[in-house]
Design a protein around this motif. Structure first.
Motif, PDB file in Angstrom:
ATOM      1  N   GLU B  27       0.828  -1.196   0.000  1.00 28.75           N
ATOM      2  CA  GLU B  27       0.000   0.000   0.000  1.00 28.75           C
ATOM      3  C   GLU B  27       0.870   1.257   0.000  1.00 28.75           C
ATOM      4  O   GLU B  27       0.586   2.217  -0.711  1.00 28.75           O
ATOM      5  CB  GLU B  27      -0.934  -0.001   1.216  1.00 28.75           C
ATOM      6  CG  GLU B  27      -2.067  -0.998   1.132  1.00 28.75           C
ATOM      7  CD  GLU B  27      -1.643  -2.403   1.525  1.00 28.75           C
ATOM      8  OE1 GLU B  27      -0.447  -2.595   1.822  1.00 28.75           O
ATOM      9  OE2 GLU B  27      -2.488  -3.311   1.523  1.00 28.75           O
ATOM     10  N   GLY B 133      -7.240   2.053  -3.234  1.00 27.25           N
ATOM     11  CA  GLY B 133      -8.462   1.925  -2.445  1.00 27.25           C
ATOM     12  C   GLY B 133      -8.965   0.498  -2.433  1.00 27.25           C
ATOM     13  O   GLY B 133      -9.348  -0.034  -1.389  1.00 27.25           O
ATOM     14  N   MET B 136      -6.929  -1.784  -0.370  1.00 32.20           N
ATOM     15  CA  MET B 136      -7.212  -1.620   1.056  1.00 32.20           C
ATOM     16  C   MET B 136      -8.558  -2.215   1.435  1.00 32.20           C
ATOM     17  O   MET B 136      -8.733  -2.746   2.526  1.00 32.20           O
ATOM     18  CB  MET B 136      -7.175  -0.139   1.420  1.00 32.20           C
ATOM     19  CG  MET B 136      -5.770   0.386   1.554  1.00 32.20           C
ATOM     20  SD  MET B 136      -5.696   2.170   1.512  1.00 32.20           S
ATOM     21  CE  MET B 136      -6.662   2.592   2.921  1.00 32.20           C
ATOM     22  N   SER B 140      -9.337  -4.686   4.735  1.00 31.78           N
ATOM     23  CA  SER B 140      -9.871  -3.970   5.891  1.00 31.78           C
ATOM     24  C   SER B 140     -10.685  -4.893   6.777  1.00 31.78           C
ATOM     25  O   SER B 140     -11.489  -5.674   6.308  1.00 31.78           O
ATOM     26  CB  SER B 140     -10.767  -2.827   5.421  1.00 31.78           C
ATOM     27  OG  SER B 140     -10.063  -2.017   4.557  1.00 31.78           O
ATOM     28  N   SER B 149     -11.506   3.136   2.797  1.00 32.82           N
ATOM     29  CA  SER B 149     -11.021   2.577   1.534  1.00 32.82           C
ATOM     30  C   SER B 149     -12.117   2.599   0.477  1.00 32.82           C
ATOM     31  O   SER B 149     -11.864   2.886  -0.695  1.00 32.82           O
ATOM     32  CB  SER B 149     -10.515   1.161   1.757  1.00 32.82           C
ATOM     33  OG  SER B 149     -11.485   0.401   2.413  1.00 32.82           O
TER      34      SER B 149
END
Lengths: 105, 511, 358, 545, 140
Positions: B27, B133, B136, B140, B149
């Protein structure tokens, strides 16, 4: 005095629910793109109130932190929304959602 | 009210953060790429897109290495459990980066983007942003992270959709996407807040354990569920949260449409799987009144509605992108079938299906790009007579569409096979779902075949040159995708093993 | 810590009469009265006189000795002046605009410590609250301009809003620098941290060599935020008549003016608190001359902070007659391309300084 | 061996892909070569085939050695399914009595069809690539013994067929192509579900894993109790049987799923009609015999009567419709429906005679109908019409053509001495000897009568008598004073030319030979048919108990 | 519970007082002032001229752009405030994190700068041209 001192969780939740309802109402009934987006902001703020209230009454900081992020993202969303709406206005000369329908259903 | 943590606690926090950062390298790398792209755009002000697109290609490809490194770290929870690295997430990271790369390829081939007067400066930046995004989203495990995200993906997507800002339809598409997106994310966040209120936790596994331990009010939970499902359903484009997708798919630049229809959808599913399997307490069987069965019911409704609606409405479409939009609604329905099964095989089938969808849908959109470049049109009518003139493109399109229908020997068939296998492996409970899936895919044949029908069986009204030349890069990528679609349709073990390998959440096998 | 210091006001705040928090109302009334008096005397009269002196003229001389009752006359005039709401105005916005404007700036006073033991509400996020709540003015300005339905008013409002929000960025970063030095956002805490026997040497401005940078940035930005010269294009009288309050008369006009003066004092007070020790005495103890100790106490505190505020207001007035008005493009250039980058520089330097040097 | 025969056309297709599209002759020759080699391989297989081995299921000891021949069994795909063990899909080919005839038929018809495709001028390259793909798929279907593999080949047929009809077909080709596609897909997708269900129900005794092997599925003891198609789940087994049956019946095509066939035939170019009638229709009945019936024998037993009735309806309905046609090709198409009804009837008889007749009828129908379509194609090439009333008296002017037509027509109506006769007789013998469907058989026998009527009537109208006034050809007197026929826009030989003879003569020979001496085919199939009947029958005893 | 208000309760009292003050002021003025409206008086004041058109004029797009940039920056700064209060305890690691954060913000600023979104249109002096006969010029 009671009014000031006995504010409990439910007070917050009711406020939040009212805000949510107003937001939803705006989204459903209004045609103006800006107003709809304002309705969304109302919903987000309703969620914020929820989060903060729960955070306060459940203990823990997660809700506070969460609401901070919600605020930030709401702002970012508003910025993008504004840019897009400006572009729409330049293209269509209106921000009325019902009259922006060049794409066929 | 709140006490500041003590010094020792702060040191502990910082230690956690430091160690977590090491697990967060992909990331971080992608974010750095994001910034580098901005800087490249700013410093070199490239007139042509090559510099930017090649930078993003190389950059995205480089991220694969970082993701590869993560295999050794699988099963880690980082950032206080807000984020996890498990095979499931890694699978999706590959998936998203790959789709990002394919999008860049598509964009490089697309004339509508490259002929844009004001350049494509932010375009690749935003694509990378969307990839971040989505990456992520797959990892998450905390409501906050999920929300952040998801919004990162949405914001990038809004702008990308409206990227052709001189074009009416693009602008309109972005507005519609924005409005629906804002509303559904608003609802989702309200649902999150209720969920937080029910449990006092934002970590999804904590939520699940608190819900189980403490019990919950089913009505409240249902309301929260529906709201959350609105947000996720919007991302995956399932009926009844699909309203945006036809218009947006039609209006957006084709590469963006491809990205939205594959990657963003997959991200939604990644989230849905994680959320549904982890946060929602449920029994293992689909029995009414066990906890979680309300979610199952909702998902079933969504899935059936998506399959039927998407496939039926697609029958009347005249625009290829719109047609693919409805088809992608339908495919969301199929993928949901795999999630409904709620077991290892189902998840494996879901992941496999998404992989297959990646190949075939990107392929179909790539062909749409190539043809749009040549004819300037996305209408099926204008595809007439192109099959003979663009042999490779036409053949590839046919393969992709056959794969979308789910006929052998293509990867799409295997995807459907696995989904239905997962359903039938549960015995006779889900046979009706499989039946609906099967029937709707027969319907889908009709509209998918409209495209080859026009390409091969009909002759165009305007005179066309005998052969239409296309660029080398698009041809190469098309051929690759076509061969992959066929190859994985016959030898699908690697893909399937990959999917199987990825069915581990939190380092544990599901079930 | 702060509670003990707040004993006096705490006692007052616990005064309830007939179930109403009357003590608090009194506490709240103090800043209100202060605003009124300061605006009438130093604000209106003082500004007129100061500008007159700078331009080498007399200023108001008619009413009372040296025109000292001039403001009183003005008030009377405003009170009985006809209240005109033009026919095409949006009545609701038109009426509510000044109110929002005033309430916005008045609410900021809730966290302003007038002395070691007098503060409305010692919020733990006081500073943040202050800069946040002052931004409510923007809404008032926009409401006023929009409600007037007048080209000049609307244009003035838009300009004003653009200017305020733009300068909010450097201002906020500059304040952030202050917060970094203090490690708190509580206004009272700020003051306590700058307390000490060496007086001004304990002020953040002198504690940290880099603090000058945010100090200057904030000062400039605060000028713009209050639409003071040389950033007064929103109400540039030669172009826009009077900006967003063109259509206002009578009491509404008075409320707008009050709000303007209130926010002028507010920004001045904030800069004094953040950088110049707030209610702390600047005088050091020099050997046996315990100047600092002597000039410390509740009343002294109020004195110091008001004086510091007045000092900055004086500078603002001074600048008004010294510097030419900026054009819009220059204004934005200054904000985004000069102040904001420098604010970031200040931010980085202060951060490094605070961790590694100090 | 089997792999080669299956994939040879694909290899040819790949070669063609590399040939520039202007080299039409090379493309044709490559395809022809592939088809010829296929034929040679088919002959080799035929020679190497041991007719004493039954096939259908594995041998009693569970091994394949005593059952199937030319077996090729490789692990194709192994998937880790976690709790469900591993998914094993095998590349499993083999032939037994059921498929050997079909393999030979397919090879034969392929060669004929390639020859017949010589006249295709439009987009030759694309045509032959698709043709080769189709050829592979057909052959694969007949030799696949893994259900998954079978299904892949089965579906693989659709797409080339769609394009072959859709691009090279007649004026209404779009409609016909999509109709064909939708109908057959509709039938086959349900097969997919049943296939998956079967996978989870069947255990391969050799490995203990779930399996897709048709051979394993054909033994009822391999079904897991409690699984979806386990012995006791009667409802699902019935459902599966019906679904499979419909899937195959669409291909047959069985009334009421037949409507795609006339359209497809009429629009398809001649070679495709030949393949369609000659091979593809057989796949439906082959599928029934290979998969549908042995897997669910007790359901089969219970539905014999229904199948027979559908068979009878097919026979009569096809005949009636044929009677009403004015388009020669449509007539042939409906006759084809009618003849496939005999196959169904023979299957419903559920005894060795009936089954043998059915399988033999499949083979014969393949050759005869191929002939019929070729002959229709011949006249259509010349006259550009197939309307019966546009001809008349052709026999005098095209004697060779008329002669072959007569053989084909008579074979089709089942004249003794020609191959059609033997199979029809076997079917009826079987049907009459079955108590259950005797009356159905009697009714069906009327079909022979109607068959004779429409065939003879069309023969008479087209070939006998004199030229009709509105015929599509002119007559000229040549130097000898004989009437010579002249078609508009036709430059070639009026009577059959060499290529056409090359297609038709072998078929004619086969038809006559097998009519006189059917043993080469019957000898190969009887063991398997006996085994099939055995597999199908014991369950009926338990079911009756 | 105790009778004291929380801190924000105090703020609420301030709010009430502010509102009361404004309303009180309005009411007092209403009692004192005359009210004799006439059309001239009620017209919009635009330097004595008759107002032409509506106040809905097209604003420079820059105003919106500034608003957009502001929103982003302001919100980002909000994140830095909590950090600022504790960063001394958090130490170097948190400092680097914040600097990265600010760095991204700065790149954003640079981006807007280079893209010209911070440039306000400079007033171009409108020098009247001599009426030279030049078709091309007039064509513009």
């Amino acid at each position: 005095m009671d009014f000031f001192n006995t504010i409990g969780l439910n007070h917050y939740l009711v406020i939040s629910a009212i805000l949510f309802g107003l937001g939803l109402f705006a989204i459903v009934t209004r045609k103006n793109a800006i107003v709809v987006l304002m309705g969304v902001e109302l919903i987000l703020n309703a969620a914020n109130i929820n989060l903060l209230a729960f955070s306060k009454y459940n203990g823990g900081m997660e809700g506070v932190m969460f609401s901070l992020f919600v605020i930030v993202l709401a702002a970012a969303e508003a910025a993008i929304a504004l840019a897009i709406v400006i572009n729409i206005y330049k293209t269509f000369n209106t921000v009325d959602l019902s009259s922006i329908d060049s794409l066929k259903e | 009210m709140y006490e500041l943590p003590s010094g020792a606690e702060i040191q502990a926090i910082i230690t956690t953060l430091k160690s977590s950062a090491a697990y967060y390298l992909p990331e971080i790398y992608l974010s750095a790429l994001f910034l580098v792209l901005i800087l490249v755009d700013l410093i070199f002000r490239p007139k042509k897109h090559h510099l930017l697109s090649i930078t993003s290609l190389v950059g995205l490809a480089g991220s694969l290495w970082f993701i590869w490194q993560q295999h050794t770290m699988a099963g880690q929870e980082i950032f206080f459990g807000m984020y996890v690295i498990d095979e499931f997430a890694i699978f999706f990271k590959y998936f998203f980066v790959l789709s990002g790369i394919l999008t860049v390829f598509l964009s490089m081939s697309s004339d509508e983007l490259n002929n844009r007067a004001s350049g494509v400066g932010e375009y690749y930046v935003l694509v990378v942003g969307m990839v971040i995004g989505m990456v992520m989203m797959a990892s998450s495990t905390d409501l906050v992270m999920i929300f952040v995200s998801m919004e990162l993906v949405s914001f990038s997507a809004y702008v990308l959709t409206g990227y052709l800002k001189r074009e009416q339809r693009s602008t309109e598409a972005s507005l519609k996407y924005l409005v629906y997106g804002a509303v559904s994310s608003g609802l989702m966040i309200y649902g999150f807040s209720i969920l937080y209120g029910l449990t006092g936790e934002t970590n999804i596994s904590e939520i699940s354990s608190v819900l189980i331990a403490r019990g919950y009010d089913p009505v409240t939970f249902m309301i929260a569920s529906i709201m959350i499902l609105t947000g996720i359903g919007y991302k995956v484009g399932a009926v009844p949260f699909h309203f945006w997708s036809p218009d947006v798919y039609e209006g957006a630049p084709i590469p963006v449409t491809a990205l939205l229809s594959v990657a963003s959808k997959a991200a939604g599913f990644a989230l849905l799987i994680r959320f549904f399997y982890v946060a929602v307490p449920h029994g293992t069987e689909a029995v009414a009144f066990t906890p979680g069965s309300e979610w199952l019911m909702l998902l079933m409704i969504l899935s059936v509605a998506s399959m039927i609606y998407g496939n039926v409405v697609a029958l009347w479409q005249k625009n290829v992108k719109r047609l693919l939009a409805y088809s992608s609604i339908a495919h969301a329905g199929y993928i949901l079938l795999g999630i409904i099964v709620m077991d290892e095989l189902g998840t494996q089938a879901t992941l496999f299906y998404m992989l297959s969808y990646l190949f075939m849908n990107f392929g179909a959109f790539l062909v749409a790009v190539i043809i749009a470049n040549k004819t300037g049109s996305e209408n099926i009518e204008d595809y007439r007579g192109l099959g003979r003139r663009m042999p490779l493109t036409g053949a590839a399109m046919t393969v992709f569409l056959i794969s979308l229908v789910g006929l052998p020997p293509t990867v799409g068939f295997i995807g459907k096979l696995m989904i239905f296998s997962a359903l039938l492996a549960k015995g006779s409970v889900f046979v009706w779902l499989a039946l609906i899936g099967i029937l709707t895919s027969v319907i889908s044949l009709y509209y998918y075949m409209l495209i080859p029908l026009n390409m091969y069986l009909r002759e165009s009204k305007q005179p066309l040159p005998d052969t239409i030349k296309t660029g080398l890069l698009p041809r190469l990528v098309t051929a690759c995708l076509m061969l992959l679609t066929l190859y994985f349709g016959i030898f699908f073990t690697p893909l399937s093993d990959l999917a199987h390998f990825a069915v581990t959440l939190f380092g544990n096998q599901l079930y | 810590m702060s509670t003990s210091l707040n004993a006096w006001s705490d006692a007052l705040s616990e005064l309830y009469l007939f179930g109403l928090p009357l003590g608090l109302l009194i506490i709240a009334a103090v800043p209100l009265v202060f605003i009124a008096i300061y605006a009438l005397t130093y604000g209106v009269y003082g500004e007129r006189k100061i500008s007159a002196f700078m331009q080498d003229r007399l200023g108001p001389m008619e009413v009372g000795k040296w025109g000292i009752l001039q403001t009183l006359a003005d008030i009377l005039k405003l009170l009985q002046k006809e209240d005109i709401v033009n026919k095409s105005a949006d009545k609701f916005l038109f009426v509510i605009g000044p109110g929002v404007l005033f309430v916005g700036s008045f609410l900021a006073f809730a966290v302003l410590p007038f002395g070691p033991s007098f503060i409305g509400a010692d919020l733990n996020v006081g500073l943040f609250y202050a800069i946040g709540i002052v931004a409510l003015e923007v809404v008032g300005i926009l409401a006023a301009g929009w409600g007037s339905n007048n080209k000049w008013a609307l244009y003035g409002a838009i300009r004003s809003v653009a200017q305020i929000v733009s300068y909010e960025i450097p201002a906020a970063i500059a304040i952030l620098c202050g917060a970094m030095m203090a490690g708190t956002l509580s206004m009272q805490q700020f003051n306590l941290l700058q307390q000490g026997e060496y007086g001004f040497l304990h002020f953040f401005l002198f504690q940290n060599p880099i603090a000058w940078l945010p100090f200057i940035i904030y000062f400039i930005a605060s000028l713009a935020e209050t639409n003071r010269a040389p950033f007064d294009i929103p109400e540039a009288e030669s172009e826009l008549v009077a900006g967003y309050f063109t259509e206002y008369t009578g009491m509404k006009f008075a409320v707008i003016f009050l709000a303007e003066y209130a926010s002028m004092f507010m920004v001045s007070a904030i800069i004094s608190i953040v950088f110049l020790g707030g209610w702390n005495s600047p005088l050091p103890n020099i050997g046996p001359l315990l100047l600092n100790d002597w000039t410390t106490g509740p009343v002294w505190g109020a004195f110091w902070i008001v004086m510091k505020g007045f000092f900055f207001i004086f500078i603002q007035m001074w600048l008004r007659w010294t510097l030419p008005r900026l054009r819009v493009d220059q204004l934005m250039h200054l904000c985004w391309k000069v102040l904001t980058p420098f604010a970031f520089v200040a931010f980085v330097l202060i951060a490094v300084w605070e961790i590694y040097v100090k | 061996m089997l792999s080669l025969i299956v994939f040879l056309p694909i290899i040819a297709g790949l070669i063609i892909l590399a040939v520039p599209s202007s080299q039409k002759q090379i493309i044709r020759i490559v395809t022809l070569l592939a088809a010829l080699i296929q034929g040679v391989l088919a002959v080799l297989i035929w020679q190497g085939y041991d007719p004493s081995l039954p096939g259908i299921t594995a041998a009693a000891d569970g091994s394949l050695d005593g059952a199937f021949q030319f077996v090729e069994r490789l692990t194709w795909i192994t998937l880790d399914l976690g709790n469900f063990g591993t998914l094993n899909i095998e590349y499993f080919l083999g032939v037994d009595g059921l498929s050997i005839t079909m393999v030979i038929l397919t090879a034969l018809i392929s060669i004929i069809a390639v020859l017949s495709s010589w006249t295709i001028q439009k987009q030759v390259k694309g045509y032959f690539i698709l043709f080769n793909l189709l050829s592979t798929a057909m052959m694969g279907c007949f030799v696949a013994l893994d259900f998954f593999l079978f299904y892949v080949f089965w579906e693989l047929m659709l797409l080339p067929m769609y394009f072959l009809i859709g691009i090279w077909g007649g004026p209404n080709r779009e409609y016909a192509a999509i109709k064909f596609f939708l109908y057959t897909l509709f039938g086959s997708v349900f097969m997919l579900l049943v296939m998956i269900g079967l996978y989870f129900s069947v255990i391969d005794p050799a490995t203990g894993n779930h399996t897709f092997s048709i051979v394993a599925m054909a033994s009822q003891e391999n079904y897991l109790p409690g699984s979806i198609f386990g012995p006791e789940s009667v409802v699902w087994r019935y459902a599966a049987f019906i679904v499979l049956f419909i899937g195959f019946a669409i291909k047959v095509p069985m009334f009421p799923f037949h409507t795609w066939l006339p359209d497809a035939h009429v629009e398809a170019p001649t070679p495709i009609s030949v393949i369609l009638a000659g091979v593809l229709l057989k796949l439906g009945t082959y599928g029934m015999m290979r998969i549908n019936f042995p897997l669910f024998p007790e359901v089969f037993q219970a539905s014999l009567y229904v199948i027979a009735v559908f068979g009878a309806i097919n026979i009569l309905y096809g005949a009636f419709c044929a009677l009403a046609q004015s388009d020669l090709k449509k007539l042939v198409a409906y006759s084809s429906i009618s003849h496939m009804g005999y196959v169904l009837l023979g299957l419903a008889a559920n005894n060795t005679e009936g089954m043998t007749g059915a399988l033999y009828q499949m083979f014969n129908h393949g050759t005869i109908t191929a002939m019929l379509f070729l002959l229709v194609g011949v006249i259509y090439d010349r006259a550009h019409t197939r309307q019966i009333e546009k001809f008349g008296g052709l026999a005098s002017y095209m004697p060779v053509y008329a002669g072959i037509v007569t053989v084909a027509w008579f074979a089709s109506l089942g004249l003794p001495g020609l191959s059609g006769f033997i199979s029809e007789v076997l079917v009826f013998v079987g049907a009459f000897s079955s108590e259950l469907i005797r009356y159905v058989a009697i009714v069906s026998a009327l079909g022979i009568l109607f068959g004779a009527v429409y065939l003879l009537w069309s023969l008479q109208r087209v070939f006998l008598g004199k030229r009709r006034p509105d015929a599509v050809y002119e007559l000229h007197k040549d130097a000898d004073g004989n009437d010579q026929i002249h078609f508009h826009d036709w430059k070639g030989k009026n009577d059959l030319d060499g290529r056409e003879l090359a297609m038709l003569v072998p078929l004619t020979v086969i038809v006559i030979f097998l009519g006189i001496y059917p043993m080469p085919v019957l000898g190969m199939i009887t063991t398997s048919i006996n085994k099939l009947v055995e597999v199908l029958s014991p369950v009926v005893l338990t079911a009756l108990n | 519970m105790d009778q004291t208000l929380s801190d924000f309760g105090t703020v609420f009292v301030f709010l009430l007082l502010g509102i009361i003050f404004v309303i009180g002021g309005y009411l007092t003025a209403r009692l004192l002032r005359p009210s004799r409206p006439n059309p001239e008086k009620l017209a919009i004041y635009e330097c004595g001229e008759e107002a032409v058109g509506s106040a809905w004029i097209k604003f420079n797009i820059r105003f919106y752009v500034v608003a957009l940039i502001f929103i982003i920056f302001d919100v980002e700064v909000v994140f830095l405030f909590p950090w600022a209060t504790v960063f001394k305890q958090l130490g170097a690691f948190a400092l680097i994190e914040a600097l990265v954060f600010a760095g991204i913000l700065i790149i954003g600023l640079v981006y807007a700068w280079v893209k010209g979104d911070l440039d306000w249109v400079r007033p171009t002096p409108n020098i009247p041209k001599m009426p030279v006969v030049d078709d091309k010029e007039e064509g513009r």
